[in-house]
Write a protein that holds these residues in place. Structure first.
Motif, mmCIF file in Angstrom:
data_model
loop_
_atom_site.group_PDB
_atom_site.id
_atom_site.type_symbol
_atom_site.label_atom_id
_atom_site.label_comp_id
_atom_site.label_asym_id
_atom_site.label_seq_id
_atom_site.Cartn_x
_atom_site.Cartn_y
_atom_site.Cartn_z
ATOM 1 N N ASP A 128 0.816 -1.359 -0.028
ATOM 2 C CA ASP A 128 0.067 0.175 0.159
ATOM 3 C C ASP A 128 0.761 1.208 0.140
ATOM 4 O O ASP A 128 0.708 2.188 -0.600
ATOM 5 N N ARG A 173 2.340 1.705 -3.419
ATOM 6 C CA ARG A 173 1.346 2.220 -4.318
ATOM 7 C C ARG A 173 0.999 3.482 -3.984
ATOM 8 O O ARG A 173 0.988 4.476 -5.152
ATOM 9 N N LEU A 174 0.925 4.162 -3.107
ATOM 10 C CA LEU A 174 0.645 5.671 -2.562
ATOM 11 C C LEU A 174 1.814 6.355 -3.149
ATOM 12 O O LEU A 174 1.949 7.285 -3.872
ATOM 13 N N ARG A 182 4.047 5.824 -5.377
ATOM 14 C CA ARG A 182 4.283 5.735 -6.936
ATOM 15 C C ARG A 182 2.938 6.930 -7.399
ATOM 16 O O ARG A 182 3.287 7.725 -8.175
ATOM 17 N N VAL A 183 1.758 6.826 -6.938
ATOM 18 C CA VAL A 183 0.572 7.867 -7.372
ATOM 19 C C VAL A 183 1.220 9.426 -6.849
ATOM 20 O O VAL A 183 1.160 10.270 -7.648
ATOM 21 N N VAL A 184 1.781 9.556 -5.651
ATOM 22 C CA VAL A 184 2.099 10.788 -5.335
ATOM 23 C C VAL A 184 3.287 11.546 -6.244
ATOM 24 O O VAL A 184 3.270 12.337 -6.860
ATOM 25 N N ASP A 221 4.060 10.186 -9.246
ATOM 26 C CA ASP A 221 3.692 10.345 -10.540
ATOM 27 C C ASP A 221 3.068 11.733 -10.948
ATOM 28 O O ASP A 221 3.406 12.460 -11.791
ATOM 29 N N ARG A 222 2.356 12.339 -9.880
ATOM 30 C CA ARG A 222 1.489 13.389 -10.024
ATOM 31 C C ARG A 222 2.682 14.651 -9.853
ATOM 32 O O ARG A 222 2.442 15.491 -10.668
ATOM 33 N N THR A 280 5.729 14.511 -10.669
ATOM 34 C CA THR A 280 6.418 14.472 -11.553
ATOM 35 C C THR A 280 5.992 15.142 -12.881
ATOM 36 O O THR A 280 6.617 15.665 -13.631
ATOM 37 N N THR A 281 4.424 14.686 -13.093
ATOM 38 C CA THR A 281 3.934 15.359 -14.336
ATOM 39 C C THR A 281 3.695 16.882 -14.299
ATOM 40 O O THR A 281 3.986 17.543 -15.260
ATOM 41 N N TYR A 291 -3.239 16.774 0.886
ATOM 42 C CA TYR A 291 -3.372 15.944 -0.499
ATOM 43 C C TYR A 291 -3.104 14.409 -0.123
ATOM 44 O O TYR A 291 -3.778 13.489 -0.667
ATOM 45 N N ALA A 292 -2.061 14.159 0.548
ATOM 46 C CA ALA A 292 -1.505 12.945 1.243
ATOM 47 C C ALA A 292 -1.303 12.827 2.611
ATOM 48 O O ALA A 292 0.079 13.334 2.986
#
Length: 278
Positions: free
Chosen positions: A4, A7-8, A10-12, A14-15, A17-18, A161-162
């Motif tokens: 978990d 996964r979290l 990676r999501v954070v 990725d955003r 980074t974008t 956000y997290a």
């Protein structure tokens, strides 16, 4: 549990980074597409409009209002101002993300159908304030003189956000050297690379007042060694490196950053000399 967290993270990452990758160098005069500190980053970036604009509609339906694609975003660790931990620093609440729309400049005499905010103070006609005024308000100086998008003493919990992420560090590469801050203005003020490190365990803010050791103070400096000599990340931390797409291929920001560093060192030396005078 570990899956978990992975996964979290990676999501954070990725955003972030974008949004860093899409950081825009097309800002108002003397503005910065990326303004970075050790533990926070503020940037002007692009976003994709929502699907609402692409939905099929009949000719009788009114089209939706246009959406801004240029936004100012900041990431930082939010801390509770009234709860201090044993080491004397404010308790980290989690990773905060603050987003403010930056309206496009309007042509003279053109109405702004997308203006939803109240008229700016001192504006009699209610016209949208220019980009400079919006960014001045967004990155207004705090009591320490640093420009920052602050959550203020009243915590806006919606900006968390997290909450699980309680550590963040940034490093900025000018094409030759890594820095732990980025405050470069000019024609193309973007760094070439940004390293993002996030973690689930809280840490004191960077600063000598918390008795931090030298390796932590030189978090980015280890990247400048040949060969690179950085300590392995703890198990709760994850890191990635981002190539800033809009960065200057001629590396002019490197010259600006080096010149700024020389000026800062001269100012520090002058202050120390004055402080040592009887």
């Amino acid at each position: 549990m570990e899956a978990d967290k992975l996964r979290l993270a990676r999501v954070v990452l990725d955003r972030i980074t974008t949004e860093i990758r899409q950081a825009s160098s097309t800002t108002a005069e003397d503005r910065m597409g990326i303004r970075g500190q050790k533990e926070s980053i503020a940037l002007s970036t692009l976003r994709v409009p929502t699907k609402e604009l692409s939905k099929k509609r009949s000719s009788r339906e009114a089209p939706p209002s246009a959406e801004f694609d240029l936004v100012a975003v900041q990431y930082k660790i939010a801390r509770h101002p009234d709860i201090l931990l044993d080491d004397g620093y404010e308790m980290p609440l989690g990773l905060a993300r603050v987003e403010v729309l930056i309206p496009r400049a309007m042509a003279p005499g053109e109405a702004n159908p997308n203006q939803t905010k109240q008229p700016a103070e001192g504006s009699a006609d209610g016209a949208a304030p220019p980009e400079e005024a919006i960014l001045d308000e967004l990155f207004s100086e705090d009591e320490t003189g640093d420009k920052d998008v602050s959550l203020g003493p009243d915590i806006n919990w919606e900006e968390l956000y997290a909450p699980e992420i309680r550590f963040i560090r940034f490093c900025y590469y000018d094409g030759y050297k890594w820095w732990d801050d980025w405050q470069v203005a000019g024609e193309n003020p973007l760094p070439q690379l940004v390293q993002i490190t996030i973690g689930f365990e809280g840490h004191p803010p960077v600063g000598e007042q918390f008795g931090q050791d030298k390796p932590n103070e030189e978090f980015c400096e280890c990247l400048n060694k040949d060969p690179v000599d950085c300590e392995p990340l703890p198990r709760d931390q994850f890191s990635t490196m981002v190539r800033v797409t809009g960065a200057d291929p001629l590396f002019r920001s490197r010259v600006s950053r080096e010149s700024q560093s020389v000026i800062e060192q001269m100012a520090t030396t002058k202050t120390d000399d004055q402080g040592g005078e009887p």
